[in-house]
Design a protein around this motif. Structure first.
Motif, short mmCIF file in Angstrom:
data_model
loop_
_atom_site.label_atom_id
_atom_site.label_comp_id
_atom_site.label_asym_id
_atom_site.label_seq_id
_atom_site.Cartn_x
_atom_site.Cartn_y
_atom_site.Cartn_z
N VAL A 1 12.63 -43.12 32.09
CA VAL A 1 11.17 -43.10 32.03
C VAL A 1 10.70 -41.65 31.92
CG1 VAL A 1 9.04 -43.72 33.22
CG2 VAL A 1 11.03 -45.22 33.37
N GLY A 2 9.89 -41.36 30.91
CA GLY A 2 9.40 -40.00 30.73
C GLY A 2 8.73 -39.44 31.98
N SER A 3 9.14 -38.22 32.39
CA SER A 3 8.54 -37.59 33.57
C SER A 3 8.04 -36.18 33.25
CB SER A 3 9.56 -37.53 34.71
OG SER A 3 10.76 -36.88 34.30
N GLY A 4 8.02 -35.83 31.98
CA GLY A 4 7.56 -34.53 31.51
C GLY A 4 8.03 -34.37 30.08
N TYR A 5 7.61 -33.30 29.42
CA TYR A 5 8.02 -33.13 28.03
C TYR A 5 9.53 -32.87 27.95
CZ TYR A 5 8.16 -31.76 23.17
OH TYR A 5 8.46 -31.69 21.83
N GLU A 6 10.22 -33.76 27.23
CA GLU A 6 11.68 -33.73 27.08
C GLU A 6 12.38 -33.83 28.44
OE1 GLU A 6 12.75 -30.39 24.62
OE2 GLU A 6 12.11 -31.45 22.80
N LEU A 7 11.74 -34.54 29.38
CA LEU A 7 12.30 -34.81 30.70
C LEU A 7 12.18 -36.30 31.01
CD1 LEU A 7 10.69 -31.83 32.64
CD2 LEU A 7 13.09 -31.99 31.92
N PRO B 1 16.80 -33.22 31.67
CA PRO B 1 16.50 -32.75 30.32
C PRO B 1 17.05 -33.71 29.27
CG PRO B 1 17.39 -30.97 31.68
CD PRO B 1 17.57 -32.23 32.46
N SER B 2 16.33 -33.86 28.17
CA SER B 2 16.71 -34.82 27.15
C SER B 2 18.12 -34.60 26.62
CB SER B 2 15.70 -34.78 25.99
OG SER B 2 15.64 -33.48 25.42
N ASN B 3 18.56 -33.33 26.55
CA ASN B 3 19.88 -33.06 26.01
C ASN B 3 21.01 -33.38 26.99
OD1 ASN B 3 19.56 -30.97 27.81
ND2 ASN B 3 20.03 -29.33 26.36
N ARG B 4 20.65 -33.88 28.19
CA ARG B 4 21.66 -34.27 29.18
C ARG B 4 21.68 -35.77 29.45
NH1 ARG B 4 23.40 -30.27 32.41
NH2 ARG B 4 25.13 -31.73 32.75
N LEU B 5 20.78 -36.54 28.81
CA LEU B 5 20.75 -37.97 29.06
C LEU B 5 22.05 -38.65 28.67
CD1 LEU B 5 17.75 -37.68 29.75
CD2 LEU B 5 17.32 -39.76 28.46
N ALA B 6 22.67 -38.19 27.60
CA ALA B 6 23.93 -38.81 27.17
C ALA B 6 25.01 -38.61 28.24
CB ALA B 6 24.38 -38.22 25.84
N ASP B 7 25.02 -37.43 28.87
CA ASP B 7 26.03 -37.17 29.92
C ASP B 7 25.84 -38.11 31.10
OD1 ASP B 7 27.16 -35.10 28.45
OD2 ASP B 7 25.95 -33.55 29.43
N VAL B 8 24.60 -38.24 31.58
CA VAL B 8 24.35 -39.10 32.74
C VAL B 8 24.63 -40.56 32.39
CG1 VAL B 8 22.64 -39.88 34.42
CG2 VAL B 8 22.63 -37.50 33.65
N THR B 9 24.16 -40.99 31.22
CA THR B 9 24.36 -42.37 30.81
C THR B 9 25.85 -42.68 30.68
OG1 THR B 9 22.26 -42.32 29.60
CG2 THR B 9 23.76 -44.11 29.09
N GLU B 10 26.61 -41.76 30.10
CA GLU B 10 28.05 -41.98 29.97
C GLU B 10 28.71 -42.06 31.33
OE1 GLU B 10 31.76 -40.42 27.28
OE2 GLU B 10 30.36 -38.89 28.02
N ALA B 11 28.31 -41.21 32.26
CA ALA B 11 28.89 -41.27 33.61
C ALA B 11 28.60 -42.61 34.27
CB ALA B 11 28.33 -40.12 34.46
N LEU B 12 27.41 -43.15 34.04
CA LEU B 12 27.05 -44.47 34.59
C LEU B 12 27.85 -45.58 33.90
CD1 LEU B 12 23.21 -43.96 34.96
CD2 LEU B 12 24.87 -44.14 36.83
N PHE B 13 28.08 -45.44 32.60
CA PHE B 13 28.94 -46.38 31.89
C PHE B 13 30.34 -46.40 32.52
CE2 PHE B 13 26.73 -46.17 27.43
CZ PHE B 13 25.66 -46.87 27.95
N GLU B 14 30.87 -45.23 32.79
CA GLU B 14 32.21 -45.13 33.38
C GLU B 14 32.24 -45.78 34.77
OE1 GLU B 14 33.13 -41.00 33.36
OE2 GLU B 14 33.34 -40.87 31.18
N LEU B 15 31.18 -45.55 35.55
CA LEU B 15 31.11 -46.17 36.88
C LEU B 15 31.07 -47.69 36.76
CD1 LEU B 15 30.79 -45.97 39.94
CD2 LEU B 15 28.32 -45.69 39.59
N TYR B 16 30.32 -48.19 35.80
CA TYR B 16 30.26 -49.64 35.59
C TYR B 16 31.64 -50.19 35.21
CZ TYR B 16 29.76 -53.95 32.93
OH TYR B 16 29.93 -55.21 32.43
N GLU B 17 32.32 -49.51 34.29
CA GLU B 17 33.62 -50.00 33.82
C GLU B 17 34.63 -50.07 34.97
OE1 GLU B 17 34.81 -51.16 30.93
OE2 GLU B 17 32.81 -51.12 30.04
N LYS B 18 34.60 -49.11 35.88
CA LYS B 18 35.56 -49.13 36.98
C LYS B 18 35.14 -50.05 38.13
CE LYS B 18 36.08 -45.45 39.61
NZ LYS B 18 35.72 -45.92 40.99
#
Length: 630
Positions: A513-519, A549-566
């Protein structure tokens, strides 16, 4: 420090907000006392007077400005979004589609996916069509031309009943949710006279005045009000189940049909859902709760009338951040509301039924309607019907409308488009057209599960409420996650440019959910009847990942994907996996993950935390009432 949520119920007129005072001047949209006509037809300025812009929303018109240009040069380039409500998403006949498509070609542009400013039609989660980047000089013509299609933009926005949504294919089986949606929408339609006068719309047989309709007060409702109707789906083995494609509990009122021996025997009514929040005050998102049952359409309409009148009379008209119906429901309670419904309607609601709302159909691909009739559901990424990276789908739909007079179009509650009434003999022709227009591929690659199941709202640059990008951002995020090998994961992502959350992101296992510009703020654990919430550590009174930051969403999302898989041995449902793990374990995982540990700094945000704390306290009380009535 505890910050209470204190709505001003049954507000004294002396305490009315400025919006309430403006609405009063028009006496329920029946008198032009603030210069509505002259403002719309004044071409010496590109904007509307402030009071007129507030009233224009009930006519389906939002005054906006290009947010990109504002950031680059500080100048407000005034543009307009026009929203066309279509109850139940349709039906839209081919000749009507051609009119709407022509309008988009004449008056709209979209830079959502391309810098070439192509025309588009935006399909919404409320089964409406939006026309973006419209100039003021074109508004009267656009509104009149829409009326030629048989549709009207009134009730598209504003403090009134919005578009009534319903599962679009349910009508082909034992429950015509679509017709019920149109009946409810017609009953709650705003007065037409002033709307027709402002836009000089001639009276034709397409425009009908309802003999029986809801009588809005002179200042309409305290805030927008949303009604949704779940559908019925026939499974492969011939059984009928509830189709919750509308996410019925995310609405002020939700209606669910009750099935017995393959017949509809009544309806269960849910109240108090709403996704919207406010960062400046303690507020909360909430899911609707069951209040009781009725046995037929007549009782249903009387109860709906009563509930809307209760909100009209009791809702907060001083504080717009607490003016939604959910605050009446959660603060006053279900027992109080049941008593008021009986008082206002004369109907005693029946006992709460045990209803399964876990099935949510996206209505994509081929669907057998029976009697040699078929439907085909077209995936429209984030609802933006445009010729671009996903093929020439806008031109494709127009080609079908030009060459198949027997079909009907329906917008789904997940921003996709259904083509129905396809004859068995026409299936091959439709498949050839899909291939010819390159449908089903993005940049030459087939749509992934992750892309198909994820969703975003409009966001930048057009939505005036948005803090940041939404539909412009999500496709690229999914591109990156696909590149990292996650295209087939059975998780969906919801993304919204602001806390209004029009795309209902928190009903997905992972949402941003947007919380600031590119955040963006993370919400986690939604889906299957549960609401995703911020990553709060209740013991330390902190939110984690509030402004990623928008350029870090992929990192957080991937980490959550990994947590789900395990952890997916905990449940088949991803949202439930995250809920069972709990925030503490999720926070611990992300703090230890190489890609996310630098982001895991606690954020003190009392207003957000206290809003959710109060929601949980109130929810426990309300669930006890549900149990008592079950």
């Amino acid at each position: 420090m505890k910050i209470p949520i204190e709505p001003n119920f049954r507000t004294d007129p002396n305490d009315y907000s400025e919006e309430e005072k403006v609405k009063l001047k028009t006496k329920g949209l029946t008198e032009d006392t603030i210069g509505i006509y002259s403002s719309f037809h004044d071409l010496t300025r590109d904007d509307l007077e402030k009071e007129v812009s507030l009233i224009a929303k009930s006519f389906g018109i939002y005054m906006e400005f290009n947010r990109d240009k504002m950031k680059s040069n500080g100048v407000k380039d005034w543009i307009y979004m026009v929203r066309l409500p279509i109850p139940g998403g349709g039906p839209i006949r081919p000749n009507q589609w051609r009119i709407l498509d022509d309008i988009s070609n004449k008056y709209t542009i979209s830079d959502a996916y391309t810098g070439n400013a192509l025309p588009s039609l935006k399909l919404t989660t409320r089964q409406a069509i939006q026309f973006h980047h419209v100039k003021k000089k074109d508004l009267p013509n656009l509104i009149r031309e829409i009326a030629e299609s048989g549709f009207l933009t009134i009730n598209g926005c504003g403090d009134n009943i919005r578009n009534t949504i319903a599962c679009p294919l349910s009508r082909y089986w034992i429950f015509d949710a679509n017709s019920l949606a149109r009946k409810i929408a017609n009953y709650f339609r705003l007065p037409l006279d002033l709307y027709l006068q402002v836009f000089e719309i001639p009276l034709t047989e397409n425009i009908q005045f309802e003999r029986e309709s809801f009588k809005y007060s002179e200042n309409l409702l305290p805030r927008k009000f949303k009604i949704a109707i779940a559908g019925v789906l026939r499974t492969i083995n011939g059984k009928y189940i509830i189709d919750n494609c509308v996410e019925v509990r995310a609405n002020d009122i939700g209606i669910v049909p009750l099935i017995n021996d393959d017949k509809i025997v009544g309806y269960q009514i849910y109240v108090g859902g709403s996704m919207g929040e406010n960062n400046s005050y303690p507020t909360f998102s909430a899911l609707g709760l069951p209040i009781g049952t009725v046995v037929n359409d007549g009782e249903l309409l009387r109860v709906l009338d009563a509930i809307v009148r209760i909100q009209e009379e009791w809702g907060d008209r001083k504080n717009r951040h607490w003016a939604r119906f959910k605050y009446v429901v959660y603060k006053m309670g279900l027992e109080w509301l049941r008593d008021r419904v009986r008082e206002y309607s004369g109907i005693q609601l029946g006992k709460i039924a045990n209803v399964n709302l876990t099935h949510r159909e996206l209505h994509l691909g081929w669907i057998d309607l029976g009697d040699n009739k078929w439907a085909y559901g077209i995936f429209v990424e984030n609802g933006r019907l445009i010729d671009g990276k996903n093929g020439r789908i806008k031109s494709m739909v127009r080609y079908i409308a030009d060459n198949f007079d027997n079909v009907m179009f329906y917008i789904t509650p997940n921003q996709h488009l259904l083509i129905t009434e396809i004859d068995q003999s026409q299936k091959g022709k439709i498949e050839a057209i899909l291939k010819e227009f390159n449908y089903g591929f993005r940049d030459g690659k087939p749509y992934s599960n992750l892309r198909i199941n994820s969703i975003a709202c409009v966001g930048f640059p057009t939505c005036k409420l948005s803090f940041t990008d939404s539909e412009r951002f999500l496709p690229g995020l999914i591109d990156e996650l696909e590149r990292r090998g996650w295209k087939d994961i059975q998780i969906s992502i919801g993304l919204s440019g602001c806390v209004a959350q029009c795309s209902r992101p928190a009903l997905h296992p992972i949402s941003w959910v947007g919380s600031g510009y590119e955040l963006y703020m993370l919400k986690i654990g939604g889906g299957n009847g549960s609401l995703g919430e911020p990553l709060i550590d209740w013991d330390e009174n902190s939110i984690y990942l509030y402004q990623v930051p928008s350029n870090r969403l992929a990192d957080v999302t991937e980490a959550l994907f990994e947590l789900y898989e395990k952890s997916k041995d905990l449940s088949e449902d991803p949202g439930e996996v995250f809920r069972l793990l709990g925030n503490k374990k999720i926070i611990e995982w992300l703090k230890s993950h190489e890609k996310t540990k630098d982001l895991m700094k606690p954020h003190k945000f009392d207003r957000k935390i206290e809003g959710y704390r109060e929601y949980h306290n109130l929810l426990q009380k309300r669930l006890e009432e549900v149990s008592a009535y079950g």
